[in-house]
Scaffold this active site. Structure first.
Site, PDB file in Angstrom:
ATOM      1  N   ASP A  94     -33.955 -58.593 -50.880  1.00  0.00           N
ATOM      2  CA  ASP A  94     -32.688 -58.528 -51.628  1.00  0.00           C
ATOM      3  C   ASP A  94     -31.521 -59.113 -50.839  1.00  0.00           C
ATOM      4  OD1 ASP A  94     -34.190 -56.982 -53.512  1.00  0.00           O
ATOM      5  OD2 ASP A  94     -33.779 -55.191 -52.337  1.00  0.00           O
ATOM      6  N   GLU A 129     -31.147 -56.498 -63.043  1.00  0.00           N
ATOM      7  CA  GLU A 129     -30.631 -55.682 -61.940  1.00  0.00           C
ATOM      8  C   GLU A 129     -30.020 -56.624 -60.908  1.00  0.00           C
ATOM      9  OE1 GLU A 129     -34.013 -53.606 -60.370  1.00  0.00           O
ATOM     10  OE2 GLU A 129     -35.157 -55.429 -60.060  1.00  0.00           O
TER      11      GLU A 129
END
Length: 550
Positions: free
Chosen positions: A57, A223
């Site tokens: 991420d 997301e």
């Protein structure tokens, strides 16, 4: 000398010319360079991934001529790694923003898959900010005047279960906002993006969250949003479709609360780079645009790729648009970003001679560390691991906090470690482990007043399955060399030696698998059965990562 000062001085020496060549060479040699993966091809091009390690991420920013990146760290401490680059290809690990994870009573024990999820790093009004989510507690913020630290203690900006993936935006009118998503496992809802007003100092949110995008129809599991503003548009970059199978979308609107238009800007296409999404848009001082994102690679974790990016009709296209439909595909090799000059090759550290008075940045524990777990020795040249009592009700290593581990650095590599075991009592042990939900390790253990080499394996450790011994051999002396070879496909084989020349295979091959939301890791443990007032210990002389011998 601090790492950033080295790079700055080297830049000066390159400018003044060859009269500084000898000093420049010495400074360059002090930078870490991997023996198993280097993205910089040395000819003005690079290959993906630019980081062949589990920096999950990723998010990044440019401040002046410098780039800074952070990534998820889950329950591994120190957390929130800070990486630095001058050219987006060569990255150095310079520190961490989180040295103890709250709530302390919770994260003093392993919390696999919990903790720091997708963070966002930003620079505003002379300070560096990182907003990170803990899906069980809410959204936290840390900040610093210098990206190498010190960073502030985590501040809970918004409490709430299931709040994830925050990204702030300071608007040009003085207002501030924050976008976030939901973790369905905690919140009971998902595939929604929310925007809230934020206090300009980033210390809290104001008013109600507003839903600006519902991805259930076209973008399930949307997301990881990142907030930007360009040419009067508010942009939300977001991944959708799942970690290993998804795509990258971009939303845009002239109003921060929408309505937002949607466009897919990158997919896997004809490449073998699965789920290419979630990352950071950055530019160069000269106006080039680039996108950093991850790819899911099972035991190897989520490595980081760099894609060229272009703006067309105020929409980004990430990668290469091969069929002209406005959707890019990832690249395997490409020309390096034009940043005005060539910088030295550097990679995050891997090998460690343990000659420094602090623990190397490549190492992380599996919980908030205690001072008794291990000590650097500085000029004595070793790192001491103490044999810590196994947790109450011990079944396998899944419950052990004092695992000293680092990320896999390539698809194929070999680790050799030299250590000396100062054993005191039966039941004390030190080992080299490949850790994941399945794991295997080789250890030296005192048993019946005799040192014994053992190899043990465990399948589906989170389920509480016991370990299985697959090798045992008595060992003379207390200095040993442990080795593990990791072949392509994450196939691991363990061996040991008394002289670093002749290595004895210890058990059958093992297929490494990921941990909980992280890749497999390699490193050490030192344990004992029961408590004592002066337990044994192991001095790790060195840990070396090299190419596998032919």
């Amino acid at each position: 000398m601090k790492r950033r000062n080295k790079v700055y001085l080297l830049g000066l020496l390159l400018v003044v010319g060859t009269m500084g060549h000898a000093v420049a060479q010495k400074l360059t040699e002090s930078l870490p360079v991997s023996k198993v993966w280097v993205a910089d091809n040395g000819d003005g091009t690079y290959k993906n991934p630019v980081l062949h390690a589990d920096y999950s991420d990723p998010d990044a920013i440019r401040v002046g001529n410098d780039y800074y990146m952070t990534a998820s760290s889950f329950n591994c401490i120190p957390g929130l790694p800070i990486l630095h680059s001058k050219d987006l290809v060569n990255w150095d690990l310079i520190g961490y923003a989180l040295h103890k994870q709250p709530p302390f009573d919770v994260y003093d024990k392993p919390q696999h898959g919990n903790g720091v999820w997708a963070p966002c790093i930003r620079y505003h009004d002379g300070e560096y900010y990182i907003f990170y989510p803990d899906p069980d507690y809410g959204i936290y913020m840390v900040k610093a005047e210098n990206p190498e630290g010190p960073w502030s203690d985590p501040l809970l900006v918004k409490a709430g279960k299931g709040l994830i993936d925050p990204s702030p935006l300071w608007d040009d009118d003085g207002n501030a906002y924050l976008v976030h998503a939901f973790a369905g496992s905690r919140a009971g809802v998902k595939s929604l993006l929310m925007v809230s007003r934020m206090k300009p100092d980033g210390t809290g949110l104001i008013g109600n969250d507003v839903v600006v995008y519902d991805g259930h129809k076209d973008d399930p599991t949307v997301e990881g949003p990142k907030f930007y503003k360009r040419h009067g548009y508010y942009y939300i970059f977001a991944p959708a479709g799942g970690v290993s199978t998804g795509w990258q979308i971009v939303l845009r609107s002239k109003n921060v609360f929408g309505p937002y238009e949607r466009k897919v800007v990158m997919k896997q296409g004809s490449t073998n780079i699965n789920g290419p999404h979630q990352g950071a848009w950055v530019d160069t001082p000269g106006g080039q645009n680039w996108f950093l994102h991850f790819q899911e690679k099972e035991a190897y974790g989520r490595d980081v790729l760099l894609e060229p990016m272009a703006w067309k009709n105020d929409w980004p296209v990430i990668g290469v648009d091969k069929n002209g439909n406005g959707i890019g595909e990832p690249v395997l090799t490409w020309k390096k970003p034009d940043v005005g000059r060539t910088y030295p090759i550097v990679t995050p550290p891997e090998s460690d001679e343990f000659n420094d008075p602090t623990l190397g940045l490549q190492w992380q524990w599996h919980a908030n560390p205690k001072i008794t777990w291990g000590f650097p020795s500085g000029r004595l040249g070793f790192y001491r691991l103490n044999c810590i009592p196994k947790p109450d009700g011990f079944v396998n290593l899944w419950s052990v906090p004092n695992l000293l581990l680092q990320k896999f650095p390539a698809e194929a590599f070999m680790v050799t470690a030299k250590l000396t075991f100062h054993n005191h009592f039966d039941g004390e042990e030190v080992g080299l482990v490949i850790m994941g939900e399945d794991y295997q390790y080789i250890k030296l253990e005192q048993e019946n007043n005799q040192l014994v080499v053992k190899t043990l394996t465990c399948h589906n450790a989170p389920k509480g399955n016991p370990e299985k011994e697959i090798f045992q051999q008595k060992f003379s002396g207390n200095t040993i060399y442990f080795r593990v070879k990791v072949q392509k496909g994450a196939i691991c084989s363990f061996s040991y030696s008394a002289d670093n020349k002749k290595f004895i295979t210890a058990g059958e091959n093992f297929h490494a698998v990921p941990g909980r939301w992280i890749g497999a890791k390699v490193g050490f443990f030192a344990l004992r059965s029961g408590k004592i007032n002066d337990a044994g210990n192991a001095d790790i002389d060195w840990f070396r990562v090299e190419k596998i011998e032919k």
